[in-house]
Design an enzyme around this catalytic site. Structure first.
Site, PDB file in Angstrom:
ATOM      1  CE1 TYR A 150       0.029  -1.249  -9.224  1.00 43.36           C
ATOM      2  CE2 TYR A 150       1.484   0.488  -8.413  1.00 43.36           C
ATOM      3  CZ  TYR A 150       0.236   0.065  -8.861  1.00 43.36           C
ATOM      4  OH  TYR A 150      -0.798   0.963  -8.937  1.00 43.36           O
ATOM      5  NE  ARG A 157      -3.401  -0.146 -14.490  1.00 42.78           N
ATOM      6  CZ  ARG A 157      -3.617  -0.062 -13.176  1.00 42.78           C
ATOM      7  NH1 ARG A 157      -4.638  -0.715 -12.631  1.00 42.78           N
ATOM      8  NH2 ARG A 157      -2.834   0.653 -12.403  1.00 42.78           N
ATOM      9  CE1 TYR A 209      -1.658   8.757  -5.888  1.00 39.50           C
ATOM     10  CE2 TYR A 209      -0.846   6.584  -6.486  1.00 39.50           C
ATOM     11  CZ  TYR A 209      -1.654   7.385  -5.703  1.00 39.50           C
ATOM     12  OH  TYR A 209      -2.443   6.825  -4.750  1.00 39.50           O
ATOM     13  NE  ARG A 222      -7.279   7.830  -5.161  1.00 39.97           N
ATOM     14  CZ  ARG A 222      -6.123   7.246  -4.885  1.00 39.97           C
ATOM     15  NH1 ARG A 222      -6.074   5.963  -4.546  1.00 39.97           N
ATOM     16  NH2 ARG A 222      -5.002   7.913  -4.965  1.00 39.97           N
ATOM     17  CD  GLU A 325      -5.170  -1.658  -2.082  1.00 44.12           C
ATOM     18  OE1 GLU A 325      -3.972  -1.279  -2.106  1.00 44.12           O
ATOM     19  OE2 GLU A 325      -5.765  -2.100  -3.080  1.00 44.12           O
TER      20      GLU A 325
HETATM   21  C1  3EB Z   1      -3.129   3.733  -3.904  1.00 48.41           C
HETATM   22  O1  3EB Z   1      -3.956   4.430  -3.328  1.00 48.41           O
HETATM   23  C2  3EB Z   1      -3.088   2.276  -3.529  1.00 48.41           C
HETATM   24  O2  3EB Z   1      -3.039   0.204  -9.654  1.00 48.41           O
HETATM   25  O3  3EB Z   1      -5.092  -0.408  -9.991  1.00 48.41           O
HETATM   26  C3  3EB Z   1      -5.188   0.975  -5.200  1.00 48.41           C
HETATM   27  C4  3EB Z   1      -6.168   0.616  -6.116  1.00 48.41           C
HETATM   28  C5  3EB Z   1      -3.876   1.022  -5.612  1.00 48.41           C
HETATM   29  C6  3EB Z   1      -5.841   0.292  -7.440  1.00 48.41           C
HETATM   30  C7  3EB Z   1      -4.192   0.016  -9.254  1.00 48.41           C
HETATM   31  C8  3EB Z   1      -3.550   0.681  -6.937  1.00 48.41           C
HETATM   32  C9  3EB Z   1      -4.522   0.332  -7.846  1.00 48.41           C
HETATM   33  O4  3EB Z   1      -2.351   4.183  -4.746  1.00 48.41           O
HETATM   34  C10 3EB Z   1      -2.779   1.385  -4.660  1.00 48.41           C
END
Ligand code: 3EB
Length: 331
Positions: A150, A157, A209, A222, A325
């Site tokens: 990942y 990406r 992050y 989001r 999720e």
């Molecule tokens: C998170 O909240 C969960 O890498 O495109 C959620 C939606 C998550 C998209 C992405 C990752 C992605 O971090 C992980």
């Protein structure tokens, strides 16, 4: 837009529901994403998401071969541009690209190639904006620490996206398919109507992050809100702040995820006051569930959401400590 203008230029309509592609006129079907091993509908941009078929939903009980249908009210045309396939109704575009990881050499390079091609393709369509991406690939949690697939995907990406402003990132989902096919699938939805990037006050923006989650922060927002709705909701899990909560506790992760979703809707309502407070018949939710043995439990938990169409599919969440999720659409 004034009410009179709204009557003259009604909001472009985009409906998403779970069903059988054969029940929708082919010229209205922007995309059919199938989770089941049945024959695809002809004339549609059918996309096989390749998820394990322990999918479940109330609809699936009556109709195997269930698909996620993206239905519009303008005639859809289908095209191919190299490895990239897309359907277009003049306002909405739904595209898909699949990259063989073996040919690309790595998941990182596959992601870079996929995103470069998408960005190059969209650059030829000025006025059209990407609202949402879905990313699916196998063995997402394989590899320790920064060697996790990942994390490699996130780096590829970001590199493929090139120069981007984080405040304009589309919504997204990134999930591990529970099969061994070395193929990265990326789908996306674009529109000529602009929307708005929505973040969640309960969560640190993913693109901010801290370093402990990998060398490249995930590139997504989001949610994305179209001006007249719907709200396109990214994959949402039991992450509060930036930390995974309730490790090992399915029920608590589920409820934390719902709290995150409710908070996201509340935040989006600041820009669209007719957006319903709660999920309902106009929403669609997709649950990605890591372990099959949790299927009955999650079926019961989802059934408590009144009138809301949902489906559960087997998928690995991109943090190894998360069990569930949910993504979807709300209007
Ligand atoms: C998170 O909240 C969960 O890498 O495109 C959620 C939606 C998550 C998209 C992405 C990752 C992605 O971090 C992980």
């Amino acid at each position: 837009m004034s009410e009179a203008a709204e009557r003259l230029f009604p909001a472009p309509s985009l409906l998403v529901r779970y069903g059988d592609p054969a029940d929708v006129p082919a010229h209205s079907l922007l995309a059919a994403v199938r989770y089941h091993e049945s024959s695809p509908a002809t004339g549609a941009l059918t996309i096989d998401s390749g998820f394990s078929i322990w999918a479940r939903s109330p609809e699936l009980a009556q109709k195997p071969g269930l698909c996620e249908l993206w239905v519009t009210d303008c005639p859809v045309a289908h095209h191919q541009d190299g490895a990239l396939r897309f359907a277009d109704d003049g306002r909405f575009l739904f595209g898909v690209i699949e990259i063989d990881e073996g040919e690309a050499g790595s998941i990182e390079r596959a992601a870079e190639i996929a995103y470069q091609r998408i960005i190059d393709f969209m650059a030829k369509r000025p006025g059209s904006q990407i609202l949402r991406y879905w990313n699916y690939f196998s063995r997402i949690n394989e590899g320790q620490g920064d060697a996790e697939r990942y994390r490699h995907f996130c780096t590829g990406r970001a590199s493929g996206l090139g120069d981007f402003r984080v405040e304009q990132l589309p919504a997204a989902t990134a999930i591990g398919r529970q099969d061994d096919t070395p193929c990265l699938q990326v789908y996306w939805l674009a529109a000529s109507a602009a929307g708005r990037h929505i973040e969640n006050p309960r969560q640190v923006s993913a693109y901010r992050y801290p370093r402990c989650y990998g060398p490249t922060s995930p590139s997504f927002s989001r949610a994305h809100l179209l001006s007249q709705g719907p709200l396109l909701i990214s994959g949402t899990a039991s992450v509060v702040g930036h930390e995974s909560h309730h490790v090992g506790d399915l029920d608590a992760q589920f409820h934390e995820t719902l709290s995150n979703l409710n908070s996201l809707i509340q935040n989006a309502r600041r820009f669209h006051d007719r957006l319903p407070v709660r999920f309902g018949a106009q929403s669609v939710l997709k649950v990605y569930l890591r372990h099959r043995e949790h299927l009955d439990r999650v079926t019961r938990l989802m059934s408590a959401l009144p009138n809301t169409p949902w489906i559960i599919v087997g998928g690995d969440i991109c943090r190894a400590d998360l069990l569930i999720e949910i993504d979807g659409l709300h209007q």
